[in-house]
Scaffold this motif. Sequence first.
Motif, PDB file in Angstrom:
ATOM      1  N   ARG A  66     -14.705  -2.596  13.563  1.00  0.00           N
ATOM      2  CA  ARG A  66     -15.636  -3.711  13.414  1.00  0.00           C
ATOM      3  C   ARG A  66     -16.124  -3.809  11.972  1.00  0.00           C
ATOM      4  NH1 ARG A  66     -18.145  -6.094  17.721  1.00  0.00           N
ATOM      5  NH2 ARG A  66     -20.093  -6.224  16.526  1.00  0.00           N
ATOM      6  N   HIS A  67     -16.306  -2.658  11.326  1.00  0.00           N
ATOM      7  CA  HIS A  67     -16.711  -2.639   9.922  1.00  0.00           C
ATOM      8  C   HIS A  67     -15.647  -3.306   9.048  1.00  0.00           C
ATOM      9  CE1 HIS A  67     -18.320  -1.134   6.105  1.00  0.00           C
ATOM     10  NE2 HIS A  67     -17.099  -0.715   5.821  1.00  0.00           N
ATOM     11  N   LEU A  68     -14.371  -3.084   9.381  1.00  0.00           N
ATOM     12  CA  LEU A  68     -13.290  -3.692   8.599  1.00  0.00           C
ATOM     13  C   LEU A  68     -13.300  -5.207   8.733  1.00  0.00           C
ATOM     14  CD1 LEU A  68     -10.271  -1.300   9.300  1.00  0.00           C
ATOM     15  CD2 LEU A  68     -11.844  -1.286   7.353  1.00  0.00           C
ATOM     16  N   GLY A  69     -13.671  -5.701   9.894  1.00  0.00           N
ATOM     17  CA  GLY A  69     -13.692  -7.142  10.121  1.00  0.00           C
ATOM     18  C   GLY A  69     -12.447  -7.639  10.839  1.00  0.00           C
ATOM     19  N   ALA A  70     -12.586  -8.773  11.494  1.00  0.00           N
ATOM     20  CA  ALA A  70     -11.510  -9.316  12.318  1.00  0.00           C
ATOM     21  C   ALA A  70     -10.268  -9.646  11.497  1.00  0.00           C
ATOM     22  CB  ALA A  70     -11.997 -10.562  13.054  1.00  0.00           C
ATOM     23  N   ASP A  71     -10.444 -10.132  10.274  1.00  0.00           N
ATOM     24  CA  ASP A  71      -9.291 -10.522   9.458  1.00  0.00           C
ATOM     25  C   ASP A  71      -8.391  -9.331   9.160  1.00  0.00           C
ATOM     26  OD1 ASP A  71     -10.074 -13.143   9.417  1.00  0.00           O
ATOM     27  OD2 ASP A  71     -11.061 -13.039   7.455  1.00  0.00           O
ATOM     28  N   ARG A  72      -8.984  -8.207   8.750  1.00  0.00           N
ATOM     29  CA  ARG A  72      -8.167  -7.026   8.427  1.00  0.00           C
ATOM     30  C   ARG A  72      -7.511  -6.457   9.678  1.00  0.00           C
ATOM     31  NH1 ARG A  72     -12.427  -6.084   4.669  1.00  0.00           N
ATOM     32  NH2 ARG A  72     -11.678  -6.109   2.509  1.00  0.00           N
ATOM     33  N   PRO A 112       0.819  -1.209   0.000  1.00  0.00           N
ATOM     34  CA  PRO A 112       0.000   0.000   0.000  1.00  0.00           C
ATOM     35  C   PRO A 112       0.856   1.263   0.000  1.00  0.00           C
ATOM     36  CG  PRO A 112       0.002  -1.030   2.163  1.00  0.00           C
ATOM     37  CD  PRO A 112       0.655  -2.000   1.228  1.00  0.00           C
ATOM     38  N   LYS A 113       0.436   2.250  -0.752  1.00  0.00           N
ATOM     39  CA  LYS A 113       1.140   3.521  -0.808  1.00  0.00           C
ATOM     40  C   LYS A 113       0.352   4.538  -0.006  1.00  0.00           C
ATOM     41  CE  LYS A 113       3.212   6.821  -4.030  1.00  0.00           C
ATOM     42  NZ  LYS A 113       3.407   7.168  -5.448  1.00  0.00           N
ATOM     43  N   ILE A 114       0.843   4.844   1.181  1.00  0.00           N
ATOM     44  CA  ILE A 114       0.140   5.755   2.083  1.00  0.00           C
ATOM     45  C   ILE A 114       0.310   7.186   1.579  1.00  0.00           C
ATOM     46  CG2 ILE A 114       0.021   6.622   4.443  1.00  0.00           C
ATOM     47  CD1 ILE A 114       1.233   3.863   5.276  1.00  0.00           C
ATOM     48  N   GLN A 115      -0.790   7.887   1.448  1.00  0.00           N
ATOM     49  CA  GLN A 115      -0.767   9.277   0.986  1.00  0.00           C
ATOM     50  C   GLN A 115      -0.550  10.201   2.193  1.00  0.00           C
ATOM     51  OE1 GLN A 115      -0.985   9.986  -2.372  1.00  0.00           O
ATOM     52  NE2 GLN A 115      -0.931   7.759  -2.608  1.00  0.00           N
ATOM     53  N   TRP A 116       0.715  10.361   2.567  1.00  0.00           N
ATOM     54  CA  TRP A 116       1.033  11.112   3.783  1.00  0.00           C
ATOM     55  C   TRP A 116       0.559  12.558   3.761  1.00  0.00           C
ATOM     56  CZ3 TRP A 116       1.949   8.964   8.200  1.00  0.00           C
ATOM     57  CH2 TRP A 116       2.488   7.680   8.249  1.00  0.00           C
ATOM     58  N   PRO A 117       0.626  13.270   2.636  1.00  0.00           N
ATOM     59  CA  PRO A 117       0.082  14.635   2.656  1.00  0.00           C
ATOM     60  C   PRO A 117      -1.390  14.688   3.047  1.00  0.00           C
ATOM     61  CG  PRO A 117       1.460  14.324   0.724  1.00  0.00           C
ATOM     62  CD  PRO A 117       1.300  12.967   1.347  1.00  0.00           C
ATOM     63  N   LEU A 118      -2.171  13.701   2.605  1.00  0.00           N
ATOM     64  CA  LEU A 118      -3.594  13.682   2.947  1.00  0.00           C
ATOM     65  C   LEU A 118      -3.814  13.236   4.390  1.00  0.00           C
ATOM     66  CD1 LEU A 118      -5.166  12.255  -0.336  1.00  0.00           C
ATOM     67  CD2 LEU A 118      -4.837  14.635   0.372  1.00  0.00           C
ATOM     68  N   VAL A 119      -2.966  12.332   4.873  1.00  0.00           N
ATOM     69  CA  VAL A 119      -3.042  11.929   6.283  1.00  0.00           C
ATOM     70  C   VAL A 119      -2.806  13.138   7.182  1.00  0.00           C
ATOM     71  CG1 VAL A 119      -1.891  10.590   8.105  1.00  0.00           C
ATOM     72  CG2 VAL A 119      -2.387   9.522   5.903  1.00  0.00           C
ATOM     73  N   LEU A 120      -1.747  13.884   6.879  1.00  0.00           N
ATOM     74  CA  LEU A 120      -1.399  15.048   7.698  1.00  0.00           C
ATOM     75  C   LEU A 120      -2.423  16.167   7.530  1.00  0.00           C
ATOM     76  CD1 LEU A 120       2.463  15.089   7.152  1.00  0.00           C
ATOM     77  CD2 LEU A 120       1.201  14.311   9.158  1.00  0.00           C
ATOM     78  N   VAL A 172      -3.984   1.692   4.269  1.00  0.00           N
ATOM     79  CA  VAL A 172      -3.481   0.315   4.202  1.00  0.00           C
ATOM     80  C   VAL A 172      -4.570  -0.644   3.746  1.00  0.00           C
ATOM     81  CG1 VAL A 172      -2.595  -1.623   5.562  1.00  0.00           C
ATOM     82  CG2 VAL A 172      -1.654   0.674   5.910  1.00  0.00           C
ATOM     83  N   VAL A 173      -5.758  -0.539   4.345  1.00  0.00           N
ATOM     84  CA  VAL A 173      -6.837  -1.465   3.967  1.00  0.00           C
ATOM     85  C   VAL A 173      -7.446  -1.081   2.626  1.00  0.00           C
ATOM     86  CG1 VAL A 173      -7.407  -2.002   6.361  1.00  0.00           C
ATOM     87  CG2 VAL A 173      -8.644  -0.151   5.204  1.00  0.00           C
ATOM     88  N   GLY A 174      -7.116   0.108   2.119  1.00  0.00           N
ATOM     89  CA  GLY A 174      -7.613   0.525   0.816  1.00  0.00           C
ATOM     90  C   GLY A 174      -6.631   0.250  -0.299  1.00  0.00           C
ATOM     91  N   ALA A 175      -5.679  -0.660  -0.061  1.00  0.00           N
ATOM     92  CA  ALA A 175      -4.613  -0.915  -1.044  1.00  0.00           C
ATOM     93  C   ALA A 175      -5.162  -1.274  -2.412  1.00  0.00           C
ATOM     94  CB  ALA A 175      -3.698  -2.035  -0.540  1.00  0.00           C
ATOM     95  N   GLY A 176      -6.273  -1.983  -2.453  1.00  0.00           N
ATOM     96  CA  GLY A 176      -6.833  -2.400  -3.732  1.00  0.00           C
ATOM     97  C   GLY A 176      -7.379  -1.260  -4.557  1.00  0.00           C
ATOM     98  N   PHE A 177      -7.557  -0.102  -3.914  1.00  0.00           N
ATOM     99  CA  PHE A 177      -8.116   1.053  -4.626  1.00  0.00           C
ATOM    100  C   PHE A 177      -7.066   2.127  -4.890  1.00  0.00           C
ATOM    101  CE2 PHE A 177     -10.794   4.951  -4.829  1.00  0.00           C
ATOM    102  CZ  PHE A 177     -11.652   4.562  -5.835  1.00  0.00           C
ATOM    103  N   ARG A 215      -5.862   6.986  10.283  1.00  0.00           N
ATOM    104  CA  ARG A 215      -5.829   7.431   8.889  1.00  0.00           C
ATOM    105  C   ARG A 215      -4.870   6.573   8.050  1.00  0.00           C
ATOM    106  NH1 ARG A 215      -7.563  11.035  12.218  1.00  0.00           N
ATOM    107  NH2 ARG A 215      -8.817  12.836  11.578  1.00  0.00           N
ATOM    108  N   VAL A 216      -3.757   6.190   8.646  1.00  0.00           N
ATOM    109  CA  VAL A 216      -2.823   5.301   7.946  1.00  0.00           C
ATOM    110  C   VAL A 216      -3.496   3.957   7.675  1.00  0.00           C
ATOM    111  CG1 VAL A 216      -0.700   3.958   8.229  1.00  0.00           C
ATOM    112  CG2 VAL A 216      -0.716   6.401   8.775  1.00  0.00           C
ATOM    113  N   LEU A 217      -4.211   3.441   8.659  1.00  0.00           N
ATOM    114  CA  LEU A 217      -4.907   2.163   8.470  1.00  0.00           C
ATOM    115  C   LEU A 217      -5.903   2.256   7.323  1.00  0.00           C
ATOM    116  CD1 LEU A 217      -5.467  -0.738   9.406  1.00  0.00           C
ATOM    117  CD2 LEU A 217      -7.198   0.209  10.967  1.00  0.00           C
TER     118      LEU A 217
END
Length: 286
Positions: A198-204, A3-11, A264-269, A259-261
């Motif tokens: 909880r929305h993400l689910g236990a696996d993620r 996953p490529k974290i968009q740090w400018p948007l996180v900050l 990370v979980v949005g890697a597919g997008f 925000r980082v998470l």
Amino acid sequence: MAPKIQWPLVLFSMLAGCGGCAFAFAGIANAMRESTSVTLFVTVVAFALVVVGAICSMMHLATPKHAFAAVTHLLSFSGISVELIMLGVVCALMILFAGSVVFVGNATATLVLGLLGALSGVALAFVTGHGYLISSKPTWNTKKLPLAYTGTAAVAGGFLYVAIAAFAGADPAIVRALCWILLGCVAFSAVFSVAWLRHLGADRVRQNLDLCRWGIVVCGLVIPVAAAVALAIMPINAFFGVVAGFGLVAALAGGIALRVLMWVVGAGFLFFFEEAQANRSAILNV
């Protein structure tokens, strides 16, 4: 693909949200007749945070040309245009509030501007997360996400206000009352941060266990809860300000972790954002 974290948007979302919510606390404190020197000081710091956050957002657009193009498309009411509108509204209200305090001295005008600023500051925190509600991305497409953004920003903004107030000679009774409001913000943040997990689910969650456990839960929830409870009951002295500062650092770390998470979980997008960076001119019609 990592996953490529968009740090400018996180900050951007963390700093602008924190600044907007700190201004909200200043507006509430002003309505409770706190000293204008305290609320003005907090407003100046909050304004600086929002401006730095806005600069981070512009960095994501890479060039002034693309940033200007985004500004010229405000009426599209896309996620970025709504964020820019709220940035402008909040900054304008901060300037007007400060101007009313310094140059006008009209209590009614200052009260109205402060209350409008409180509403707009919280709204800014919300819209920085709302823009990620995308139907094709299930991990993002839930109102729990922008509400978690709002909660984490409100907690950070509340701790920022209390930390400054503790060292600026604020009215102890008003600071104490705001500590209880801060505790409510911590509870709000905890509810919606956990709801999003909880929305993400236990696996993620298990796949990102350290980030969730130490970042979101410990820094974002456990430490702010303990710090807010302590502030609500302890004497207001120099150590009070230290506890507030510690809570602020933890809240910022927890908010960034959430925000980082999200990235990370949005890697597919994330390919969409990479394509957007490669084709900004086409996307912005310039």
